[in-house]
Enzyme design. Sequence first.
Site, PDB file in Angstrom:
ATOM      1  N   TRP A 188      23.690  42.133  28.525  1.00 15.19           N
ATOM      2  CA  TRP A 188      22.716  41.362  29.315  1.00 15.19           C
ATOM      3  C   TRP A 188      23.220  39.959  29.666  1.00 15.19           C
ATOM      4  O   TRP A 188      22.615  39.278  30.474  1.00 15.19           O
ATOM      5  CB  TRP A 188      21.392  41.244  28.548  1.00 15.19           C
ATOM      6  CG  TRP A 188      20.657  42.545  28.370  1.00 15.19           C
ATOM      7  CD1 TRP A 188      21.075  43.801  28.738  1.00 15.19           C
ATOM      8  CD2 TRP A 188      19.361  42.718  27.784  1.00 15.19           C
ATOM      9  NE1 TRP A 188      20.137  44.732  28.404  1.00 15.19           N
ATOM     10  CE2 TRP A 188      19.062  44.092  27.814  1.00 15.19           C
ATOM     11  CE3 TRP A 188      18.419  41.847  27.225  1.00 15.19           C
ATOM     12  CZ2 TRP A 188      17.868  44.625  27.319  1.00 15.19           C
ATOM     13  CZ3 TRP A 188      17.228  42.369  26.716  1.00 15.19           C
ATOM     14  CH2 TRP A 188      16.955  43.739  26.774  1.00 15.19           C
ATOM     15  N   SER A 248      31.437  46.155  37.452  1.00 13.41           N
ATOM     16  CA  SER A 248      30.713  46.674  38.617  1.00 13.41           C
ATOM     17  C   SER A 248      30.358  48.158  38.494  1.00 13.41           C
ATOM     18  O   SER A 248      30.397  48.901  39.479  1.00 13.41           O
ATOM     19  CB  SER A 248      31.503  46.411  39.912  1.00 13.41           C
ATOM     20  OG  SER A 248      31.583  45.016  40.148  1.00 13.41           O
ATOM     21  N   GLU A 277      37.958  45.791  30.962  1.00 17.99           N
ATOM     22  CA  GLU A 277      37.177  45.190  32.042  1.00 17.99           C
ATOM     23  C   GLU A 277      38.093  44.306  32.885  1.00 17.99           C
ATOM     24  O   GLU A 277      38.384  43.162  32.507  1.00 17.99           O
ATOM     25  CB  GLU A 277      36.051  44.315  31.475  1.00 17.99           C
ATOM     26  CG  GLU A 277      35.055  45.065  30.610  1.00 17.99           C
ATOM     27  CD  GLU A 277      33.716  44.339  30.528  1.00 17.99           C
ATOM     28  OE1 GLU A 277      32.708  44.954  30.895  1.00 17.99           O
ATOM     29  OE2 GLU A 277      33.679  43.164  30.138  1.00 17.99           O
ATOM     30  N   GLY A 334      27.175  45.366  33.067  1.00 18.95           N
ATOM     31  CA  GLY A 334      26.569  44.042  33.108  1.00 18.95           C
ATOM     32  C   GLY A 334      25.295  44.063  33.935  1.00 18.95           C
ATOM     33  O   GLY A 334      24.239  44.532  33.482  1.00 18.95           O
ATOM     34  N   GLY A 335      25.386  43.594  35.172  1.00 17.63           N
ATOM     35  CA  GLY A 335      24.213  43.420  36.040  1.00 17.63           C
ATOM     36  C   GLY A 335      23.278  44.617  36.097  1.00 17.63           C
ATOM     37  O   GLY A 335      22.053  44.464  36.028  1.00 17.63           O
TER      38      GLY A 335
HETATM   39  P1  13P Z   1      29.043  43.768  35.814  1.00 13.54           P
HETATM   40  O1  13P Z   1      28.638  45.188  35.498  1.00 13.54           O
HETATM   41  O2  13P Z   1      27.920  42.902  36.228  1.00 13.54           O
HETATM   42  O3  13P Z   1      30.214  43.767  36.763  1.00 13.54           O
HETATM   43  O4  13P Z   1      29.590  43.130  34.439  1.00 13.54           O
HETATM   44  C1  13P Z   1      30.488  43.837  33.660  1.00 13.54           C
HETATM   45  C2  13P Z   1      30.624  43.149  32.355  1.00 13.54           C
HETATM   46  O5  13P Z   1      31.147  42.056  32.260  1.00 13.54           O
HETATM   47  C3  13P Z   1      30.086  43.827  31.162  1.00 13.54           C
HETATM   48  O6  13P Z   1      30.494  43.209  29.987  1.00 13.54           O
END
Ligand code: 13P
Length: 250
Positions: free
Chosen positions: A12, A210, A166, A231-232
């Site tokens: 989060w 992403s 990542e 993440g998002g």
């Molecule tokens: P997003 O899914 O927002 O690209 O972020 C990935 C992340 O950093 C998860 O730790």
Amino acid sequence: MPLARPIVFGNWKMHGLRADALALAGSLAQRSARLSATLGIFPPATVLAEVARRVADTALMVGGQDCHDKPEGPYTGCISAPMLKDAGARAVIVGHSERRHGLGESDDFVCRKARAAIESGLLTVLCIGETEEEWLAGRRFEVLTRQLDGSLPDSATAETLLIAYEPVWAIGTGRTPSIEDIRETHAWLRRRLAARFADGAQMALLYGGSVKAANAAEIMAQPEVDGVLVGGASLHAEEFWRIYTSGGGA
Ligand code: 13P
């Protein structure tokens, strides 16, 4: 016991005042009384204890987003692994790029954090990944080698630690490597882990950057991808749940 695949974790980051965090946790909890695979959420430290209580009767795992390498001491603003555990966490992320690159954390510091997390009995999610500049310069494997050598402790086992690859340039940008590139990187990571650890072939490998419901199934279908770190898209219960089910979770 190895974690059931796929492993879908939601980071989060710095999102979630109490009302929103508890609503999101509650919405996921409703679907998670029993889970066929592994679903986890990593809320901000301020709401971690409340979120952990909210989902206590479910199969959802709750984790912290970072920990210090010392169990306690004069480290203003920091949180230790035993503190996270005390608040109800079962896991913790270390070495996220927003801390490595955003806050200048070194491989060595990340390694000590990972060791501390393992010693505290927290499942440790170690993040690694190259920047866009490194990617464009064709230095991906050189960077990953340095990060694995420098921040993955020898005490790690498949039971205690998993790796999240990542690419920094894929985080929050809506861009991802091609599926062939993800497959190639994960196959390379698998070989490195298998060469170094007795149980390296079982160590879980997540992809992050992403991930959304629209691309999660294809990513998780790759042979050495055991799950995703989101993440998002993990801030929306419906979307996060769709990611989980698209990887075969029920
Ligand atoms: P997003 O899914 O927002 O690209 O972020 C990935 C992340 O950093 C998860 O730790």
